[in-house]
Design a protein around this motif. Structure first.
Motif, PDB file in Angstrom:
ATOM      1  N   PHE A 175      12.423   0.967  -1.596  1.00 46.68           N
ATOM      2  CA  PHE A 175      12.141  -0.106  -2.543  1.00 46.68           C
ATOM      3  C   PHE A 175      13.214  -0.173  -3.619  1.00 46.68           C
ATOM      4  O   PHE A 175      13.615  -1.264  -4.036  1.00 46.68           O
ATOM      5  N   SER A 176      13.681   0.986  -4.070  1.00 44.06           N
ATOM      6  CA  SER A 176      14.742   1.017  -5.079  1.00 44.06           C
ATOM      7  C   SER A 176      15.980   0.291  -4.578  1.00 44.06           C
ATOM      8  O   SER A 176      16.639  -0.443  -5.325  1.00 44.06           O
ATOM      9  N   LYS A 177      16.309   0.485  -3.295  1.00 40.29           N
ATOM     10  CA  LYS A 177      17.469  -0.198  -2.720  1.00 40.29           C
ATOM     11  C   LYS A 177      17.250  -1.708  -2.691  1.00 40.29           C
ATOM     12  O   LYS A 177      18.170  -2.483  -2.972  1.00 40.29           O
ATOM     13  N   GLY A 185       0.793  -1.218   0.000  1.00 41.20           N
ATOM     14  CA  GLY A 185       0.000   0.000   0.000  1.00 41.20           C
ATOM     15  C   GLY A 185       0.829   1.272   0.000  1.00 41.20           C
ATOM     16  O   GLY A 185       0.277   2.366  -0.090  1.00 41.20           O
ATOM     17  N   THR A 186       2.164   1.133   0.081  1.00 40.50           N
ATOM     18  CA  THR A 186       3.036   2.314   0.050  1.00 40.50           C
ATOM     19  C   THR A 186       3.586   2.516  -1.359  1.00 40.50           C
ATOM     20  O   THR A 186       3.517   1.636  -2.207  1.00 40.50           O
ATOM     21  N   SER A 187       4.167   3.692  -1.596  1.00 41.13           N
ATOM     22  CA  SER A 187       4.650   4.042  -2.931  1.00 41.13           C
ATOM     23  C   SER A 187       5.981   3.365  -3.241  1.00 41.13           C
ATOM     24  O   SER A 187       6.835   3.202  -2.366  1.00 41.13           O
ATOM     25  N   TRP A 188       6.141   2.971  -4.516  1.00 38.88           N
ATOM     26  CA  TRP A 188       7.441   2.487  -4.972  1.00 38.88           C
ATOM     27  C   TRP A 188       8.125   3.510  -5.887  1.00 38.88           C
ATOM     28  O   TRP A 188       9.212   3.269  -6.389  1.00 38.88           O
ATOM     29  N   HIS A 189       7.495   4.671  -6.080  1.00 38.68           N
ATOM     30  CA  HIS A 189       8.063   5.689  -6.966  1.00 38.68           C
ATOM     31  C   HIS A 189       9.389   6.191  -6.390  1.00 38.68           C
ATOM     32  O   HIS A 189       9.466   6.562  -5.207  1.00 38.68           O
ATOM     33  N   PRO A 190      10.447   6.221  -7.202  1.00 37.42           N
ATOM     34  CA  PRO A 190      11.779   6.600  -6.700  1.00 37.42           C
ATOM     35  C   PRO A 190      11.862   7.990  -6.078  1.00 37.42           C
ATOM     36  O   PRO A 190      12.750   8.260  -5.266  1.00 37.42           O
ATOM     37  N   ALA A 191      10.921   8.878  -6.445  1.00 39.27           N
ATOM     38  CA  ALA A 191      10.971  10.251  -5.936  1.00 39.27           C
ATOM     39  C   ALA A 191      10.401  10.374  -4.529  1.00 39.27           C
ATOM     40  O   ALA A 191      10.443  11.460  -3.934  1.00 39.27           O
ATOM     41  N   THR A 192       9.865   9.298  -3.969  1.00 39.10           N
ATOM     42  CA  THR A 192       9.291   9.338  -2.623  1.00 39.10           C
ATOM     43  C   THR A 192      10.223   8.635  -1.635  1.00 39.10           C
ATOM     44  O   THR A 192      11.020   7.775  -2.029  1.00 39.10           O
ATOM     45  N   PRO A 193      10.131   8.981  -0.344  1.00 41.27           N
ATOM     46  CA  PRO A 193      10.960   8.288   0.656  1.00 41.27           C
ATOM     47  C   PRO A 193      10.712   6.779   0.664  1.00 41.27           C
ATOM     48  O   PRO A 193      11.649   5.991   0.798  1.00 41.27           O
ATOM     49  N   GLU A 194       9.428   6.392   0.531  1.00 34.56           N
ATOM     50  CA  GLU A 194       9.113   4.965   0.499  1.00 34.56           C
ATOM     51  C   GLU A 194       9.721   4.312  -0.740  1.00 34.56           C
ATOM     52  O   GLU A 194      10.191   3.174  -0.705  1.00 34.56           O
ATOM     53  N   GLY A 195       9.681   5.061  -1.862  1.00 33.57           N
ATOM     54  CA  GLY A 195      10.228   4.525  -3.101  1.00 33.57           C
ATOM     55  C   GLY A 195      11.724   4.320  -3.050  1.00 33.57           C
ATOM     56  O   GLY A 195      12.264   3.400  -3.683  1.00 33.57           O
TER      57      GLY A 195
END
Length: 226
Positions: free
Chosen positions: A114-116, A101-111
């Motif tokens: 996920f990118s890592k 339910g959280t964002s995976w977009h790289p521009a967000t802290p949550e993203g």
């Protein structure tokens, strides 16, 4: 054993896809308007194929996509009723645990987190996971045997399987020995694999030609790619 083709497709778009949210095992969303349009085009594309078996995950977005394929196929083939859907929990999306339910977009802290994680997967680390979630190794261990079983069944000749984006990337990277970063299936992307009784090989990957205005139903999945 002769070569057998299996068609594996990703489900149509949901609002969570559009909003860059991690779905995982969450099962509260159906396809959005664009997703319904995509699966109608997918159904049209596959309607002339000699499909005799349709499988999908147990999550609603995959079931809805698979049903659209079955309905279009039944109409085109003049069947009295659509082929039944064979639902497998083993074909669900990877579970993201606390991150669902959280964002995976790289521009967000949550993203960023996920990118890592995805970078670790790209390096071949299949045991890394989100907190409370699954690892790619666990996805592979549950999903690949289902695909092998379907392809090994002598009574199944032209199967179609509807699954999920990141699960599909993980599985294809594993069975085809392709870097996961090179596999980017869009919503309703068609992937065709050949099975020789022991291993899979790619025939068509990440094809969304049916989503363009000029697309026509294909008489065979090998005739057109994207």
């Amino acid at each position: 054993m002769s070569q057998k083709l299996i068609t594996i497709v990703r489900h149509g778009e949901t609002d969570a896809n559009k909003q860059y949210l991690l779905h995982g095992w969450s099962d509260h969303e159906l396809l959005n308007e664009k997703g319904r349009e995509q699966v109608a085009l997918l159904g049209k594309r596959l309607s002339t194929e000699p499909i005799d078996y349709i499988a999908c995950s147990t999550l609603k977005r995959a079931v809805q996509t698979a049903q659209a394929v079955a309905d279009a196929h039944a109409v085109a083939q003049g069947l009295s009723e659509p082929l039944p859907l064979h639902k497998f929990p083993e074909l669900r999306e990877i579970c993201f645990g606390e991150w669902e339910g959280t964002s995976w977009h790289p521009a967000t802290p949550e993203g960023e987190r996920f990118s890592k994680l995805f970078q670790e997967w790209e390096k071949g680390c299949t045991v890394s996971r989100a907190p409370g979630g699954e690892s790619p190794a666990e996805v592979i261990s549950r999903a690949v045997p289902v695909l092998q079983s379907i392809c090994s069944d002598p009574n199944i000749h032209h199967p179609v399987v509807v699954v999920h984006g990141r699960m599909l990337r993980i599985v294809l990277a594993s069975i085809l020995h392709i870097p996961i970063a090179e596999i980017r299936p869009g919503n309703t992307a068609v992937n065709v694999l050949s099975w020789n009784g022991e291993a899979f090989s790619p025939v068509l990957l990440n094809c969304t030609a049916h989503c363009t205005p000029t697309s026509q139903p294909l008489s065979h999945p090998l005739e057109k790619g994207s």
